[in-house]
Each structure stands twice: as C-alpha cells, then as structure tokens.
Scaffold this motif. Structure first.
Motif, PDB file in Angstrom:
ATOM      1  N   GLY A  12      31.077 -26.633 -18.413  1.00  0.00           N
ATOM      2  CA  GLY A  12      31.076 -26.468 -17.123  1.00  0.00           C
ATOM      3  C   GLY A  12      31.891 -25.072 -17.044  1.00  0.00           C
ATOM      4  N   ASP A  13      32.015 -24.466 -15.770  1.00  0.00           N
ATOM      5  CA  ASP A  13      32.734 -23.378 -15.854  1.00  0.00           C
ATOM      6  C   ASP A  13      33.469 -23.112 -14.250  1.00  0.00           C
ATOM      7  N   PRO A  14      34.683 -23.623 -14.219  1.00  0.00           N
ATOM      8  CA  PRO A  14      35.470 -24.258 -15.529  1.00  0.00           C
ATOM      9  C   PRO A  14      35.138 -25.709 -15.862  1.00  0.00           C
ATOM     10  N   GLY A  15      35.828 -26.094 -17.035  1.00  0.00           N
ATOM     11  CA  GLY A  15      35.366 -27.384 -17.370  1.00  0.00           C
ATOM     12  C   GLY A  15      36.183 -27.457 -18.714  1.00  0.00           C
ATOM     13  N   PRO A  16      36.099 -28.843 -19.340  1.00  0.00           N
ATOM     14  CA  PRO A  16      36.769 -28.810 -20.577  1.00  0.00           C
ATOM     15  C   PRO A  16      36.257 -27.989 -21.603  1.00  0.00           C
ATOM     16  N   SER A  17      37.186 -27.466 -22.324  1.00  0.00           N
ATOM     17  CA  SER A  17      37.043 -26.087 -23.059  1.00  0.00           C
ATOM     18  C   SER A  17      37.606 -26.356 -24.576  1.00  0.00           C
ATOM     19  N   GLY A  18      37.243 -25.763 -25.300  1.00  0.00           N
ATOM     20  CA  GLY A  18      37.552 -25.678 -26.880  1.00  0.00           C
ATOM     21  C   GLY A  18      37.491 -24.432 -27.339  1.00  0.00           C
ATOM     22  N   ALA A  19      38.578 -24.111 -28.441  1.00  0.00           N
ATOM     23  CA  ALA A  19      38.284 -22.972 -29.256  1.00  0.00           C
ATOM     24  C   ALA A  19      38.094 -23.328 -30.799  1.00  0.00           C
ATOM     25  N   GLY A  20      37.389 -22.329 -31.375  1.00  0.00           N
ATOM     26  CA  GLY A  20      36.939 -22.349 -32.775  1.00  0.00           C
ATOM     27  C   GLY A  20      37.397 -21.238 -33.332  1.00  0.00           C
ATOM     28  N   ILE A  21      38.244 -21.591 -34.675  1.00  0.00           N
ATOM     29  CA  ILE A  21      38.511 -20.503 -35.420  1.00  0.00           C
ATOM     30  C   ILE A  21      38.371 -20.539 -37.063  1.00  0.00           C
ATOM     31  N   TYR A  22      37.646 -19.671 -37.353  1.00  0.00           N
ATOM     32  CA  TYR A  22      36.921 -19.629 -38.820  1.00  0.00           C
ATOM     33  C   TYR A  22      37.636 -18.501 -39.657  1.00  0.00           C
ATOM     34  N   ILE A  23      38.363 -18.838 -40.463  1.00  0.00           N
ATOM     35  CA  ILE A  23      39.234 -17.480 -41.028  1.00  0.00           C
ATOM     36  C   ILE A  23      38.704 -17.674 -42.577  1.00  0.00           C
ATOM     37  N   LYS A  24      38.548 -16.288 -43.023  1.00  0.00           N
ATOM     38  CA  LYS A  24      38.168 -15.938 -44.426  1.00  0.00           C
ATOM     39  C   LYS A  24      39.352 -15.019 -44.965  1.00  0.00           C
ATOM     40  N   LYS A  25      39.779 -15.504 -46.212  1.00  0.00           N
ATOM     41  CA  LYS A  25      40.545 -14.755 -46.661  1.00  0.00           C
ATOM     42  C   LYS A  25      40.263 -14.716 -48.211  1.00  0.00           C
ATOM     43  N   GLY A  26      39.528 -13.461 -48.769  1.00  0.00           N
ATOM     44  CA  GLY A  26      38.921 -13.519 -50.144  1.00  0.00           C
ATOM     45  C   GLY A  26      37.876 -14.741 -50.142  1.00  0.00           C
ATOM     46  N   SER A  27      38.034 -15.460 -51.149  1.00  0.00           N
ATOM     47  CA  SER A  27      37.111 -16.865 -51.422  1.00  0.00           C
ATOM     48  C   SER A  27      37.613 -17.907 -50.551  1.00  0.00           C
ATOM     49  N   GLU A  28      38.714 -17.902 -49.814  1.00  0.00           N
ATOM     50  CA  GLU A  28      39.062 -19.052 -49.247  1.00  0.00           C
ATOM     51  C   GLU A  28      38.861 -19.223 -47.794  1.00  0.00           C
ATOM     52  N   GLN A  29      38.421 -20.219 -47.426  1.00  0.00           N
ATOM     53  CA  GLN A  29      38.078 -20.526 -45.966  1.00  0.00           C
ATOM     54  C   GLN A  29      38.726 -21.515 -45.192  1.00  0.00           C
ATOM     55  N   TYR A  30      39.145 -21.229 -43.724  1.00  0.00           N
ATOM     56  CA  TYR A  30      40.012 -22.183 -43.299  1.00  0.00           C
ATOM     57  C   TYR A  30      39.269 -22.316 -41.871  1.00  0.00           C
ATOM     58  N   GLU A  31      39.238 -23.488 -41.417  1.00  0.00           N
ATOM     59  CA  GLU A  31      38.806 -23.967 -40.059  1.00  0.00           C
ATOM     60  C   GLU A  31      39.639 -24.850 -39.225  1.00  0.00           C
TER      61      GLU A  31
END
Length: 131
Positions: A12-31
C-alpha cells in the motif's frame, strides 16, 4: 570497501513497510530486514539506506561504503543533496549525517534485477510482521 544493496517495500502507499539490506564485504555476506511501520515506498527506500549506514557504522567503521539502490528518486536526492519534499528532507539529512562517519560514501542506482536479495529481505520484513 563495503558493498551495500538496499531496498524498501510498502504494501500500500502508505502501508506496512519494510527495509532490506544485503551487505558484501569481500567473500562475506550479511543480510538484514526491518519492519518500518506505515510508510510510503519512497520513505521505506530512504530508511533502508539509513539503517544500512547505521549497521556499517557499528560493524564496519572507517570502511569505504558503496550503496546500491534501485530507487532512482532516493539516489537522485542523495546525490544532489536536495529535495523540496518536506517528508524526504529529514531523511536526506539523516543519510548525510550518517555518511559523514565514513571516509568515502558512494551511492549508485542499479536496476531492480540486480537488487533481488535486498528486495526479498524488504518483503520478508513485511510478511514476518503480518504473521
């Protein structure tokens, strides 16, 4: 250098919302995923960048930070350091304050198809909250 992929989603706009973050540092990954409450999609996109910078300040201080977002509006506002939108101005100011914690901060627009991980996380944040 830290590569950060961010995405915001709203049901919806506005409506329930979320943020997604995907991080790469070298061969490491974080979500990371965050439920943000009722926001517009554009506001959620800004909050995804803000949350990503907060994470990096804590976990990867003094790194070069390269943010990638599929929101042309957010990337343009941050690059130009200007918005007329009164809802976006405090969010831009938060991004600017947080970006100063890093020796170099870059933001780049990418197509949606290159941002699938962050998109999935943002949508999961909304779905998890709905359960």
């Amino acid at each position: 250098m830290i590569e950060i992929y961010t995405d915001g989603a709203a049901s919806g706009d506005p409506g329930p919302s979320g943020a997604g973050i995907y991080i790469k540092k070298g061969s490491e990954q974080y979500e990371y995923q965050y439920f943000l409450g009722n926001l517009s999609n554009h506001e959620a996109e800004f909050w995804a960048v803000i949350k990503a910078l907060e994470i990096c300040k804590e976990q990867f201080p003094n790194e070069i930070v390269s943010v990638r977002s599929d929101s042309k509006l957010v990337v343009d506002v941050i690059e130009k350091e200007f918005t007329k939108n009164s809802k976006f101005l405090p969010l831009l100011e938060m991004v600017q304050r947080n970006a100063k914690d890093f020796p170099y901060f870059f933001i780049k627009w990418i197509p949606e198809k290159q941002n699938k991980n962050a998109d999935k996380l943002a949508r999961n944040a909304i779905q998890q909250r709905d359960k």
